[in-house]
Write an enzyme that holds these catalytic residues in place. Sequence first.
Site, mmCIF file in Angstrom:
data_model
loop_
_atom_site.group_PDB
_atom_site.id
_atom_site.type_symbol
_atom_site.label_atom_id
_atom_site.label_comp_id
_atom_site.label_asym_id
_atom_site.label_seq_id
_atom_site.Cartn_x
_atom_site.Cartn_y
_atom_site.Cartn_z
ATOM 1 N N SER A 17 6.430 -49.254 -33.355
ATOM 2 C CA SER A 17 5.317 -48.759 -32.548
ATOM 3 C C SER A 17 5.736 -48.727 -31.077
ATOM 4 O O SER A 17 6.769 -49.290 -30.705
ATOM 5 C CB SER A 17 4.100 -49.641 -32.743
ATOM 6 O OG SER A 17 4.404 -50.936 -32.283
ATOM 7 N N GLY A 20 6.147 -44.045 -27.748
ATOM 8 C CA GLY A 20 5.691 -42.999 -26.822
ATOM 9 C C GLY A 20 5.247 -41.727 -27.515
ATOM 10 O O GLY A 20 5.453 -40.634 -26.997
ATOM 11 N N ASP A 75 -4.497 -42.875 -25.424
ATOM 12 C CA ASP A 75 -3.755 -41.621 -25.547
ATOM 13 C C ASP A 75 -4.631 -40.415 -25.236
ATOM 14 O O ASP A 75 -4.142 -39.380 -24.768
ATOM 15 C CB ASP A 75 -3.165 -41.472 -26.957
ATOM 16 C CG ASP A 75 -1.846 -42.224 -27.081
ATOM 17 O OD1 ASP A 75 -1.131 -42.334 -26.058
ATOM 18 O OD2 ASP A 75 -1.551 -42.725 -28.175
ATOM 19 N N ASP A 152 3.637 -47.799 -42.568
ATOM 20 C CA ASP A 152 2.363 -48.533 -42.564
ATOM 21 C C ASP A 152 1.533 -48.070 -43.752
ATOM 22 O O ASP A 152 1.607 -46.915 -44.150
ATOM 23 C CB ASP A 152 1.535 -48.202 -41.309
ATOM 24 C CG ASP A 152 2.177 -48.703 -40.025
ATOM 25 O OD1 ASP A 152 3.099 -49.523 -40.117
ATOM 26 O OD2 ASP A 152 1.736 -48.261 -38.941
ATOM 27 N N LYS A 193 20.690 -45.662 -37.959
ATOM 28 C CA LYS A 193 20.231 -46.024 -39.321
ATOM 29 C C LYS A 193 18.711 -46.202 -39.435
ATOM 30 O O LYS A 193 18.101 -45.688 -40.387
ATOM 31 C CB LYS A 193 20.952 -47.303 -39.784
ATOM 32 C CG LYS A 193 20.727 -47.638 -41.255
ATOM 33 C CD LYS A 193 21.437 -46.681 -42.191
ATOM 34 C CE LYS A 193 22.919 -46.997 -42.240
ATOM 35 N NZ LYS A 193 23.713 -45.940 -42.856
ATOM 36 N N THR A 195 16.387 -44.737 -37.941
ATOM 37 C CA THR A 195 15.784 -43.395 -37.970
ATOM 38 C C THR A 195 16.007 -42.735 -39.331
ATOM 39 O O THR A 195 15.094 -42.139 -39.906
ATOM 40 C CB THR A 195 16.389 -42.520 -36.846
ATOM 41 O OG1 THR A 195 16.072 -43.138 -35.602
ATOM 42 C CG2 THR A 195 15.849 -41.110 -36.858
ATOM 43 N N GLN A 196 17.221 -42.897 -39.840
ATOM 44 C CA GLN A 196 17.495 -42.327 -41.171
ATOM 45 C C GLN A 196 16.531 -42.906 -42.202
ATOM 46 O O GLN A 196 15.980 -42.187 -43.041
ATOM 47 C CB GLN A 196 18.923 -42.658 -41.607
ATOM 48 C CG GLN A 196 20.000 -42.052 -40.725
ATOM 49 C CD GLN A 196 21.402 -42.435 -41.207
ATOM 50 O OE1 GLN A 196 21.649 -42.548 -42.400
ATOM 51 N NE2 GLN A 196 22.321 -42.633 -40.279
ATOM 52 N N CYS A 392 -16.803 -50.014 -10.989
ATOM 53 C CA CYS A 392 -17.708 -50.602 -11.975
ATOM 54 C C CYS A 392 -17.930 -52.089 -11.693
ATOM 55 O O CYS A 392 -18.711 -52.428 -10.810
ATOM 56 C CB CYS A 392 -17.192 -50.323 -13.382
ATOM 57 S SG CYS A 392 -18.508 -50.417 -14.601
ATOM 58 N N GLU A 416 -24.606 -61.165 -16.314
ATOM 59 C CA GLU A 416 -23.490 -61.310 -17.255
ATOM 60 C C GLU A 416 -22.883 -62.712 -17.152
ATOM 61 O O GLU A 416 -22.345 -63.239 -18.118
ATOM 62 C CB GLU A 416 -22.432 -60.237 -16.912
ATOM 63 C CG GLU A 416 -21.297 -60.150 -17.891
ATOM 64 C CD GLU A 416 -20.410 -58.928 -17.640
ATOM 65 O OE1 GLU A 416 -20.726 -58.092 -16.757
ATOM 66 O OE2 GLU A 416 -19.393 -58.803 -18.334
ATOM 67 N N HIS A 523 -16.677 -44.909 -13.591
ATOM 68 C CA HIS A 523 -15.219 -45.016 -13.751
ATOM 69 C C HIS A 523 -14.596 -43.677 -13.379
ATOM 70 O O HIS A 523 -14.185 -42.914 -14.262
ATOM 71 C CB HIS A 523 -14.866 -45.376 -15.197
ATOM 72 C CG HIS A 523 -15.154 -46.792 -15.532
ATOM 73 N ND1 HIS A 523 -14.326 -47.828 -15.189
ATOM 74 C CD2 HIS A 523 -16.203 -47.339 -16.179
ATOM 75 C CE1 HIS A 523 -14.836 -48.970 -15.608
ATOM 76 N NE2 HIS A 523 -15.983 -48.705 -16.201
ATOM 77 N N GLU A 525 -11.817 -42.982 -12.427
ATOM 78 C CA GLU A 525 -10.410 -42.861 -12.842
ATOM 79 C C GLU A 525 -10.246 -41.998 -14.093
ATOM 80 O O GLU A 525 -9.189 -41.398 -14.298
ATOM 81 C CB GLU A 525 -9.788 -44.248 -13.069
ATOM 82 C CG GLU A 525 -10.348 -45.070 -14.229
ATOM 83 C CD GLU A 525 -11.518 -45.972 -13.836
ATOM 84 O OE1 GLU A 525 -12.170 -45.682 -12.803
ATOM 85 O OE2 GLU A 525 -11.790 -46.953 -14.551
HETATM 86 N N1 GLN Z 1 -19.129 -56.027 -17.095
HETATM 87 C C1 GLN Z 1 -19.846 -55.061 -16.343
HETATM 88 C C2 GLN Z 1 -20.971 -54.424 -17.141
HETATM 89 O O1 GLN Z 1 -20.972 -54.469 -18.340
HETATM 90 C C3 GLN Z 1 -18.912 -54.006 -15.791
HETATM 91 C C4 GLN Z 1 -18.257 -53.190 -16.857
HETATM 92 C C5 GLN Z 1 -17.062 -52.437 -16.375
HETATM 93 O O2 GLN Z 1 -16.483 -52.773 -15.353
HETATM 94 N N2 GLN Z 1 -16.645 -51.461 -17.123
HETATM 95 O O3 GLN Z 1 -21.898 -53.865 -16.591
#
Ligand code: GLN
Length: 549
Positions: A17, A20, A75, A152, A193, A195-196, A392, A416, A523, A525
Site C-alpha cells: 500500500s 501512490g 484521494d 487483499d 520479483k 511486481t512479477q 474551523c 466540546e 474548510h 482548503e
Molecule cells: N471540533 C469542532 C466541531 O466539531 C471543529 C471541527 C473541525 O475543525 N473540523 O465543531
Amino acid sequence: MAKKNHKYIFVVGGVMSGVGKGIASSSIGKILQSKGFKVNPIKVDPYLNVDAGNMNPTEHGEVFVLDSGLETDQDMGNYERFLEIDLSNDDYMTSGMIYKHVIDKERNLGYRGKCVEAIPHITEEIVRRWKKSSEHHESDISLIEIGGTIGDYQNILFIEAARTLKIKHPQDVMFIMVSYLPVPGSLGEMKTKPTQNAVRQLNSYGVQPDIIIARGTHSLDFKRKEKIAFSCAVAPENVISAPDIKSVYDVPLNFEKDRISTIIMKTLHIRTKAHNGELEEWRKFVQRKTKAKHKLKVAVVGKYFDTGDFVLSDAYVSVIEAIKFSSYWKDSDVELSWLNSKDYETDSKKVSELKDYDGVIVPGGFGESGVEGVLQAIEYVRKNKIPYLGLCYGMQLAVVEYCRNVLGWKDASTAEINPKSSHVVIDIMPEQKKILEDGNYGATMRLGVYKALLRYGSIAREAYGESEVSERHRHRYEVNPEYIEEIEKAGLMFSGTSPDGKLMEFAELPRSAHPFFVGTQAHPEFKARPMHPHPLFTAFITACLKGKK
Ligand code: GLN
C-alpha cells in the site's frame, strides 16, 4: 446513458500500500484532459465503513468533504485538485455503501425473492455505480482507482466487477497496475520479483494489466523494463518508470516522458480529441516553486502530532496544498513546520518560538487534547501581531481565546471540551444535541457547502472580492449566539455569517488591531486548486509576505 464506447481505466496497486495510486490516477486524468478527453475519476475504498467520516485521520489520512457533504478519502482531494473539478457522491464508493444498498434492497423485496449473492448482485451494483458516475459527468473516460493492494480479500469483488466489464467491452476497458520495486540495502539493486508476483496474482483473478507503473526510489533502467515486460506479458514500452520526485505535481510530466498517453490511447482505440495546452500551463505552475523569489516560514499548530510526520502531513493534505498553491502564485516558496501544541502546555515559554514564523495556522480538529496549548499559541500570535489563519476549530478556539483573555471570561470554552463552563461561547446547536443523544455519529455534522455573507470592509470580503461565498463545512459546534454582541463590542468582529445571520462563519480582528487575524468556521482548503489558489489562503500568504521576518 453512458456514451457509446465509453472507456474505463482501472488503476490497481501491486506489492504494497502507499505506492501512490491516487497521485498516479490523478496524473493520468490530467494527461488525458490535456488530450481533450472528459475524464471522471472514481475512488473505490474496500472497507466496510459507509463513508470516511468516522475514520481517524491520523490512521487513515484526511477526511475530504465534497460539496454535497459526503465524507470521503483524501484521494478525492487529489482528483479535485489535479483535474480542477468538483466531485459528487457518485464518484466515491466503499464496500460498506455497496453492501448497505444491496441489503436494504433485499429487505424491500427488491430482488423479488431471489437468493442474493456477492456475485452477481454486489458486482452488478458496483458496475451500476460506475456507469452512473460516468453519466453524471457525461465523460469520455472513467478513471477508477481500486483501493488496497492486489492480494487483499477486501477488493476482490471490485476487481471482479471490473473484469466483467472487460469481458463485455474488451476494446473499452484497460488495467494499470501501480507497483513498487524495492532496493534492498544489502543488494543496492532494484528488484522486480514482487511486481512479477503481484501481476501473477492479478492474472489469477482473470485480469491482465496493460500498463505497469513501476514506482521506486530510482528510475527504471531498460534491462529491468524488459525483465518486467517479459515476465508479466506486457510490452517494454508499457512499463512506465515512476521514481520518487519532490513534487507530486511533477508526476503527469514524468509519466508523459514515457509517453503514457500514447499507450493508453492505443490500448483504448482512441485518438487525441484536442490539444489544449493544459500540460504547458501545468508545467509553468510546477516551475513556480523553483522560480520563487521569497521564502516563507509558516507554522501549523495543532494536536494531531504524536504519531510522526508521515501521518501528520496526510491528515492535513488539503491545508498543505492550499498553502503551497497560494505561496507559489505569490512568487514564494513556503517551509511548513508542524508544531505540537502540547509542548506549550508543559513549557509555557516555548510558545515564543512562534516569533520566528511569518504566519501561523491552526487547522481543524476535534477533542480536548492539545487545546490549552493551541489557546496559548493563539494568544501569542494575537498579541505579537503575527498573521493568523484559523480553520474551523482554529476559528472556534480563536473566539475562546479572545473571550478568556480580552473579555476576561476565564473559563470560557467550547461545549466540546467543557459544557459546564460559565461561558460556553462555542456551543452545540439543538438539532446536533439530539443527534448525539441518539448516538448517531455518522454523517451528522454540519457537512458540505454552505453560503456565507461577508461584511463590507472586512478582511474576508476584501480577500474573496465578493460579498457572498460558499465553502465546505465539517463540524458540530457553532459560535453561541448569546455572546455575539458582547464579543463584537470587545473588538472581535464576525465578518461573515450564514445568510439568515444566525451562524457565525468568519471572525476577524480589525486591521487597526492586527495585520491579519482571521478565522473561518469552514474548510476553505477543500476548494483550493493549483491553477486557482484559494483567495483566503492567498490573503494570508500576502500578509505573511508583508510582515516577513
Ligand atoms: N471540533 C469542532 C466541531 O466539531 C471543529 C471541527 C473541525 O475543525 N473540523 O465543531
